[in-house]
Scaffold this motif. Structure first.
Motif, short mmCIF file in Angstrom:
data_model
loop_
_atom_site.label_atom_id
_atom_site.label_comp_id
_atom_site.label_asym_id
_atom_site.label_seq_id
_atom_site.Cartn_x
_atom_site.Cartn_y
_atom_site.Cartn_z
N LEU A 70 -0.92 7.58 -5.62
CA LEU A 70 0.00 7.61 -4.50
C LEU A 70 1.27 8.38 -4.85
O LEU A 70 1.83 9.10 -4.03
CB LEU A 70 0.37 6.16 -4.14
N ARG A 71 1.71 8.22 -6.09
CA ARG A 71 2.99 8.81 -6.50
C ARG A 71 2.80 10.19 -7.08
O ARG A 71 3.78 10.93 -7.24
CB ARG A 71 3.68 7.89 -7.52
N GLY A 101 0.78 -1.23 0.00
CA GLY A 101 0.00 0.00 0.00
C GLY A 101 0.81 1.28 0.00
O GLY A 101 0.24 2.36 0.08
N THR A 102 2.13 1.17 -0.07
CA THR A 102 2.97 2.36 -0.07
C THR A 102 3.52 2.62 -1.48
O THR A 102 3.42 1.77 -2.36
CB THR A 102 4.15 2.22 0.90
N ALA A 103 4.15 3.78 -1.63
CA ALA A 103 4.66 4.17 -2.96
C ALA A 103 5.75 3.24 -3.46
O ALA A 103 5.97 3.13 -4.66
CB ALA A 103 5.18 5.61 -2.90
N MET A 127 -5.33 -1.32 -8.80
CA MET A 127 -4.10 -1.03 -8.09
C MET A 127 -3.21 -0.07 -8.90
O MET A 127 -2.48 0.72 -8.34
CB MET A 127 -3.33 -2.32 -7.81
N MET A 151 5.66 0.07 -3.37
CA MET A 151 5.09 -1.26 -3.64
C MET A 151 5.61 -1.79 -4.97
O MET A 151 5.58 -1.09 -5.98
CB MET A 151 3.56 -1.21 -3.64
N TYR A 174 -4.33 3.29 -8.08
CA TYR A 174 -3.93 3.57 -6.70
C TYR A 174 -2.47 4.02 -6.65
O TYR A 174 -2.13 5.03 -6.04
CB TYR A 174 -4.14 2.33 -5.83
N MET A 175 -1.62 3.25 -7.34
CA MET A 175 -0.19 3.59 -7.33
C MET A 175 0.05 4.94 -8.00
O MET A 175 0.88 5.74 -7.54
CB MET A 175 0.61 2.49 -8.03
#
Ligand SMILES: [Fe+3]
Ligand SMILES: [Fe+3]
Lengths: 91, 275, 275, 91
Positions: free
Chosen positions: D82-83, C191-193, D75, C195, D78-79
């Motif tokens: 996130l970035r 769930g983090t960058a 996902m 990943m 999501y990524m």
């Protein structure tokens, strides 16, 4: 056979809104979600709280589900049912 | 340095709220006065924090997850039940104190279950609203012990946990003055055919142990004896032991005792003032 | 007398099920072979019981109740997630063994949280369905350690808990032959960058510690280092420590290692055969 | 102000069917059940997962609620989110 399954069913009926609704609409279908022996299923469906406690169910659960979903939810009727012989057999 | 200034034991009988007018007027007045007296003492002691040790009732924690000991570190609110006269609302958590108890407990070998967002039940809310909330500015740490659902916490363990709590408070670099409340009992049968029975002799024995700060005698009571003599609800005296372990050396005083069949409980109130 | 005959470590990567065909065919074959080899060994050892040590993922236990260590004693089923190829179903619990571990743990000062009706997640179901279920008649004891949500269980505590489990098994009056599985890791970011990153060097170091049965070195790794080098998912090596504590003196062997970016995880498999 | 409240909301959105439904119907009303600061409320409502993680939220929760209730539940997105810099301010 599974005291755990009975306790799970009674817990859900005591605290979970969706479970209460489903049970009120169709107790038998609702109880099929749990792995209960036929006699356990019958005890829960018929509110045979004396037999449930004799089985080992925690009395806080029998009282809780009675107050939430029994036809007459009063403590007076709960106590009467608890002290009366089972409707399904000998006391 | 932070210090525990007193421990109290008191009941958390929900029927006081569902059927407030069931007992005779003088009985009701004496029970209300007991809660009021403890609230007054907590204020007079200048308490800044209150630890409330409650008990599970197969409401908050279901068969999927039954903790032995749980501490609320974060958001706290309650009660979860709809009880007339006991409104639901936030309870301000003393987070630094809860974190200190948690860390101290881990270091002492206690495996605390943690709640970051706890909705308490009446076992916390009744002592909170009747004895703590009347004093503004007192922050709360809620704790649960397994007293009603097997496996119940061992009584000596509950006392030792209290001692760990006491050490954690004593090590805090704050000026907090702390009270700890053991919430529960005394004799009552919950959900069983005996419900309504009260055993004033047993209750008197328990209150005498509290007054003499005699934890060993309470630890020595077997669960079988407690259940037979005083009902499954009396197993909640584990919270008394936790409070006694936390306060340490103390001078005891029974504040009130009322056996109230209409409320199906022997209601006992006592103080242990730290010395 | 019951005995622990071997410990295994293995991953529980759900992306193996959501995206089974993402990696190259030979990679997939080697991963499948590793699970198959462990299933074969469990059968060859004549195991009658398997303890699976899984990890929370903020799915089963929410912020209201975060246990450090939980054991399933009663009804067990799962997984709770809908994962293709991982059907939900009952898992037969070895109740007498779970009760023995629970009672032994309490006696040893571990405050087990108990589940009487547990729906497990993929951290139990993947090892169960791939390595245990192929052997008929093996009953399971599911255990959860806090590895993903703060406060995580202390690593030395996880190892000591394993030792308590080992003593409880050794004291059982049964002929059970028991394997214990540490489920999790190794390097992965959840769930983090970061990943998708994998750290084979870290993973090799961990597998080397397992092979040498060197718990002390794993206990010595700080969580900050683990998270920085191998991701928040690598904090799950606590389950390895629990398995190592349980098996005691043992001969280690790395069975397989595959760094699989498509499955965002360094997948490590090893055995510790009791000697 | 309350990281705990945010985690509770995201946990409920990750695992509880009724919460997911209520959020999809009306995110703002749903989020009022939790004691969130205005910026926290905005982060959750706008799926600003980078800011939520920076706030201290467990990444398993941000990923879980994304997979359950985000407009594009993949996902990959999501990524990307996130970035990418936050839509509401500097990265
Ligand atoms: Fe109670
Ligand atoms: Fe995991």
């Amino acid at each position: 056979m599974s005291l755990h399954g009975v306790e799970k069913a009674l817990y859900d009926l005591g605290v979970d809104r969706a479970s209460k609704t489903a049970f009120r609409e169709d107790p038998d279908t609702f109880l099929q979600r749990y792995r209960l022996a036929p006699d356990e299923h019958a005890m829960v469906a018929s509110f045979d709280v004396a037999s449930l406690i004799a089985l080992g169910v925690n009395p806080m659960l029998t009282m809780g589900y009675w107050i939430q979903v029994a036809p007459d939810r009063s403590m007076r009727s709960y106590m009467a049912r608890l002290r009366a012989p089972s409707e399904k057999g000998p006391a | 340095m932070a210090q525990i200034v007193a421990a109290y034991v008191m009941p958390h009988d929900p029927i006081m709220f569902t059927h407030p007018e069931a007992p005779a007027e003088d009985v009701r007045a004496r029970v209300a006065a007991a809660y009021g007296e403890i609230a007054r003492r907590i204020g007079a002691l200048g308490a800044t924090a209150a630890i409330v040790v409650g008990t599970d009732h197969y409401i908050l924690f279901g068969p999927q997850c039954l903790p032995q000991m749980l501490i609320g570190v974060g958001d706290v609110e309650g009660p979860i039940e709809k009880l007339p006269g006991l409104p639901r609302g936030p309870i301000e958590n003393h987070e630094p104190m809860a974190e200190a108890i948690l860390a101290g407990g881990f270091a002492d070998g206690f495996d605390w279950t943690v709640s970051r967002a706890l909705t308490v039940d009446h076992s916390i809310s009744i002592p909170y609203q009747l004895a703590i909330q009347p004093n503004s500015g007192v922050r709360t740490v809620p704790i649960y012990l397994a007293c009603g659902v097997r496996p119940m916490i061992d009584k000596a363990r509950a006392f030792a946990l209290g001692a760990s709590i006491g050490r954690a408070i004593a090590a805090m670099h704050s000026d907090d003055r702390v009270v700890i409340i053991g919430s529960g009992g005394i004799s009552h049968w919950v959900g069983t055919a005996e419900m309504g029975t009260i055993n004033p002799r047993f209750d008197g024995m328990v209150l005498d142990c509290v007054e003499r700060n005699d934890a060993a005698s309470l630890i020595g009571l077997s669960d079988a004896l407690i259940e037979r003599e005083a009902g499954n609800g009396a197993l909640e005296i584990r919270t008394f032991l936790c409070a006694m372990g936390a306060v340490g050396r103390a001078k005891g005083e029974v504040i009130a005792y009322e056996p109230v069949p209409e409320w199906v409980t022997g209601l006992g109130f006592a103080e242990l003032r730290a010395v």
